[in-house]
Scaffold this motif. Structure first.
Motif, PDB file in Angstrom:
ATOM      1  N   ALA A 222     -13.964   1.222   7.104  1.00 50.58           N
ATOM      2  CA  ALA A 222     -13.045   1.540   8.195  1.00 50.58           C
ATOM      3  C   ALA A 222     -13.761   2.286   9.317  1.00 50.58           C
ATOM      4  CB  ALA A 222     -11.874   2.361   7.666  1.00 50.58           C
ATOM      5  N   MET A 223     -14.619   3.225   8.962  1.00 51.77           N
ATOM      6  CA  MET A 223     -15.372   3.971   9.966  1.00 51.77           C
ATOM      7  C   MET A 223     -16.323   3.049  10.719  1.00 51.77           C
ATOM      8  SD  MET A 223     -16.076   6.659  11.634  1.00 51.77           S
ATOM      9  CE  MET A 223     -15.330   8.051  10.777  1.00 51.77           C
ATOM     10  N   THR A 224     -16.941   2.129  10.000  1.00 49.72           N
ATOM     11  CA  THR A 224     -17.854   1.179  10.650  1.00 49.72           C
ATOM     12  C   THR A 224     -17.112   0.313  11.656  1.00 49.72           C
ATOM     13  OG1 THR A 224     -19.220   1.116   8.649  1.00 49.72           O
ATOM     14  CG2 THR A 224     -19.535  -0.658  10.238  1.00 49.72           C
ATOM     15  N   TYR A 225     -15.967  -0.221  11.250  1.00 46.01           N
ATOM     16  CA  TYR A 225     -15.152  -1.026  12.166  1.00 46.01           C
ATOM     17  C   TYR A 225     -14.712  -0.206  13.374  1.00 46.01           C
ATOM     18  CZ  TYR A 225     -14.579  -4.929   8.849  1.00 46.01           C
ATOM     19  OH  TYR A 225     -14.776  -6.002   8.028  1.00 46.01           O
ATOM     20  N   LEU A 226     -14.329   1.037  13.122  1.00 48.42           N
ATOM     21  CA  LEU A 226     -13.895   1.919  14.210  1.00 48.42           C
ATOM     22  C   LEU A 226     -15.007   2.088  15.234  1.00 48.42           C
ATOM     23  CD1 LEU A 226     -11.872   3.997  15.445  1.00 48.42           C
ATOM     24  CD2 LEU A 226     -12.951   5.715  13.959  1.00 48.42           C
TER      25      LEU A 226
ATOM     26  N   ASN B 260      -9.424  -4.420  12.249  1.00 45.88           N
ATOM     27  CA  ASN B 260     -10.183  -4.499  10.990  1.00 45.88           C
ATOM     28  C   ASN B 260     -10.249  -3.127  10.313  1.00 45.88           C
ATOM     29  OD1 ASN B 260     -11.381  -6.559  13.042  1.00 45.88           O
ATOM     30  ND2 ASN B 260     -11.921  -7.399  11.036  1.00 45.88           N
ATOM     31  N   ALA B 261     -10.410  -2.096  11.137  1.00 40.29           N
ATOM     32  CA  ALA B 261     -10.451  -0.741  10.595  1.00 40.29           C
ATOM     33  C   ALA B 261      -9.132  -0.388   9.924  1.00 40.29           C
ATOM     34  CB  ALA B 261     -10.760   0.263  11.704  1.00 40.29           C
ATOM     35  N   GLN B 262      -8.027  -0.746  10.577  1.00 40.11           N
ATOM     36  CA  GLN B 262      -6.719  -0.463   9.993  1.00 40.11           C
ATOM     37  C   GLN B 262      -6.508  -1.256   8.712  1.00 40.11           C
ATOM     38  OE1 GLN B 262      -4.357   1.900  11.226  1.00 40.11           O
ATOM     39  NE2 GLN B 262      -3.768   1.518   9.099  1.00 40.11           N
ATOM     40  N   ALA B 263      -6.966  -2.493   8.698  1.00 41.63           N
ATOM     41  CA  ALA B 263      -6.836  -3.330   7.495  1.00 41.63           C
ATOM     42  C   ALA B 263      -7.624  -2.737   6.336  1.00 41.63           C
ATOM     43  CB  ALA B 263      -7.308  -4.748   7.794  1.00 41.63           C
ATOM     44  N   ALA B 264      -8.814  -2.200   6.626  1.00 42.06           N
ATOM     45  CA  ALA B 264      -9.631  -1.572   5.584  1.00 42.06           C
ATOM     46  C   ALA B 264      -8.922  -0.355   5.010  1.00 42.06           C
ATOM     47  CB  ALA B 264     -10.994  -1.182   6.140  1.00 42.06           C
TER      48      ALA B 264
ATOM     49  N   GLN C  67      -9.941   9.258   5.329  1.00 33.90           N
ATOM     50  CA  GLN C  67      -9.076   8.139   5.715  1.00 33.90           C
ATOM     51  C   GLN C  67      -8.029   8.590   6.733  1.00 33.90           C
ATOM     52  OE1 GLN C  67      -7.529   6.481   2.050  1.00 33.90           O
ATOM     53  NE2 GLN C  67      -9.581   6.204   1.217  1.00 33.90           N
ATOM     54  N   LEU C  68      -7.487   9.783   6.532  1.00 34.27           N
ATOM     55  CA  LEU C  68      -6.497  10.323   7.469  1.00 34.27           C
ATOM     56  C   LEU C  68      -7.134  10.571   8.827  1.00 34.27           C
ATOM     57  CD1 LEU C  68      -3.663  11.407   8.013  1.00 34.27           C
ATOM     58  CD2 LEU C  68      -4.416  13.635   7.143  1.00 34.27           C
ATOM     59  N   ASN C  69      -8.351  11.093   8.842  1.00 34.25           N
ATOM     60  CA  ASN C  69      -9.064  11.352  10.095  1.00 34.25           C
ATOM     61  C   ASN C  69      -9.328  10.058  10.856  1.00 34.25           C
ATOM     62  OD1 ASN C  69     -10.538  13.020  11.987  1.00 34.25           O
ATOM     63  ND2 ASN C  69     -12.416  12.213  11.077  1.00 34.25           N
ATOM     64  N   ILE C  70      -9.732   9.022  10.144  1.00 29.79           N
ATOM     65  CA  ILE C  70      -9.978   7.722  10.777  1.00 29.79           C
ATOM     66  C   ILE C  70      -8.674   7.158  11.333  1.00 29.79           C
ATOM     67  CG2 ILE C  70     -10.701   5.333  10.370  1.00 29.79           C
ATOM     68  CD1 ILE C  70     -12.599   6.447   8.208  1.00 29.79           C
ATOM     69  N   SER C  71      -7.596   7.314  10.571  1.00 31.48           N
ATOM     70  CA  SER C  71      -6.294   6.820  11.007  1.00 31.48           C
ATOM     71  C   SER C  71      -5.852   7.492  12.310  1.00 31.48           C
ATOM     72  CB  SER C  71      -5.250   7.063   9.909  1.00 31.48           C
ATOM     73  OG  SER C  71      -3.999   6.549  10.283  1.00 31.48           O
ATOM     74  N   LYS C  72      -6.093   8.796  12.431  1.00 27.10           N
ATOM     75  CA  LYS C  72      -5.736   9.526  13.648  1.00 27.10           C
ATOM     76  C   LYS C  72      -6.553   9.019  14.840  1.00 27.10           C
ATOM     77  CE  LYS C  72      -4.283  13.847  11.428  1.00 27.10           C
ATOM     78  NZ  LYS C  72      -4.611  15.291  11.221  1.00 27.10           N
ATOM     79  N   LYS C  73      -7.838   8.762  14.604  1.00 25.64           N
ATOM     80  CA  LYS C  73      -8.692   8.251  15.685  1.00 25.64           C
ATOM     81  C   LYS C  73      -8.249   6.858  16.103  1.00 25.64           C
ATOM     82  CE  LYS C  73     -12.815  10.949  14.545  1.00 25.64           C
ATOM     83  NZ  LYS C  73     -14.238  10.924  14.116  1.00 25.64           N
TER      84      LYS C  73
END
Length: 271
Positions: free
Chosen positions: A228-232, A239-243, A258-264
């Motif tokens: 997810a971080m890579t896609y972001l 793709n990041a959201q799907a991961a 995962q929560l931090n990535i979701s916020k970004k």
């Protein structure tokens, strides 16, 4: 008699735990450490005819009481067998009973005859140190284990994890590349390589290695989070959201990430 007393004193029974191995690898061809460790076996592989009712297999499934009964029954025939003592120590490591584990590792070392045998034991001393967050000491054990048996893959993998943790990427790369030469399909080797590329901001290269991991394993929290971080970072937000959606969300260590990535992601999508 001293050995027998130690065995009887330290053998205590624990209730069985349900089998739950987030690192399990079902397919043998995807497991580069299959000849060195049962740690990544799923329940089917642990119960295969090849494993039978091996006490160590039982420990990996959480059946510690049955395992220890079987170990005790085999004591007389194994007093000078390093494998026997090492297996018992491994069971205690799985229970996070590190004081007991060290006692049995000492017994294993006293009966080990070859450098290869000693390498296995020293790796387990390193595992105990790593479990206790003593990373400098763990690194020393893993390097010594490798020096004793240059063909051993488990201490190399363990050492690579320490290098990754502390940003020693050149050192990590040397170990991970060697591991991948031995098995190009191993799930954890590929994940380690992808993680290494991600940490060095080589996002496209990281994605190449993530995509080599079979889809059935990409939901594992550590893999899904890093994917997810890579896609972001590549701007592939869907793709990041799907991961993230595919993540197991069973490992609390990765939930914060995962929560931090979701916020970004939410910030990016609102722009």
């Amino acid at each position: 008699m001293k050995v027998l007393n130690l065995l009887l004193i330290t053998f205590t029974l624990y209730s069985c735990a349900s089998f739950n191995n987030p690192r399990q690898i079902k397919e043998e061809q995807l497991d580069g450490l299959k000849f060195e460790s049962l740690k990544r076996y799923d329940e089917a592989r642990l119960n295969s005819p090849a494993q039978g009712k091996d006490p160590l297999s039982l420990c990996h499934q959480g059946d510690f009481d049955e395992a220890y009964e079987k170990f005790k029954a085999k004591l007389d025939k194994n007093l000078n067998n390093y494998v026997y003592w090492n297996k018992i120590s491994t069971c205690y490591i799985l229970q996070k009973k590190y004081t007991q584990a060290k006692k049995f590792l000492d017994l294993a070392m006293s009966t080990a005859k070859t450098n290869t045998q000693k390498s296995v034991i020293i790796n387990n001393f390193g595992v105990i140190q790593m479990e206790n967050q003593n990373f400098h000491e763990a690194k020393g054990y893993f390097k010594k284990s490798i020096a004793l048996d240059k063909k051993a893959l488990t201490p190399r993998y363990n050492l690579s994890q320490i290098y990754l943790r502390f940003g020693l990427y050149k050192n990590a790369s040397e170990e991970i590349d060697l591991l991948l030469k031995k098995n190009t399909k191993d799930v954890d080797f590929l994940n380690a390589k992808a993680h290494l590329e991600l940490m060095q901001n080589n996002y496209k290269a990281a994605l190449v290695y993530f995509h080599k991991i079979p889809k059935s394993y990409r939901g594992r929290d550590d893999i899904a989070t890093n994917m997810a971080m890579t896609y972001l970072m590549l701007g592939l937000y869907d793709n990041a959201q799907a991961a993230l959606d595919n993540a197991d969300k069973s490992n609390s260590y990765y939930l914060a990430g995962q929560l931090n990535i979701s916020k970004k992601l939410n910030k990016r999508l609102k722009k």
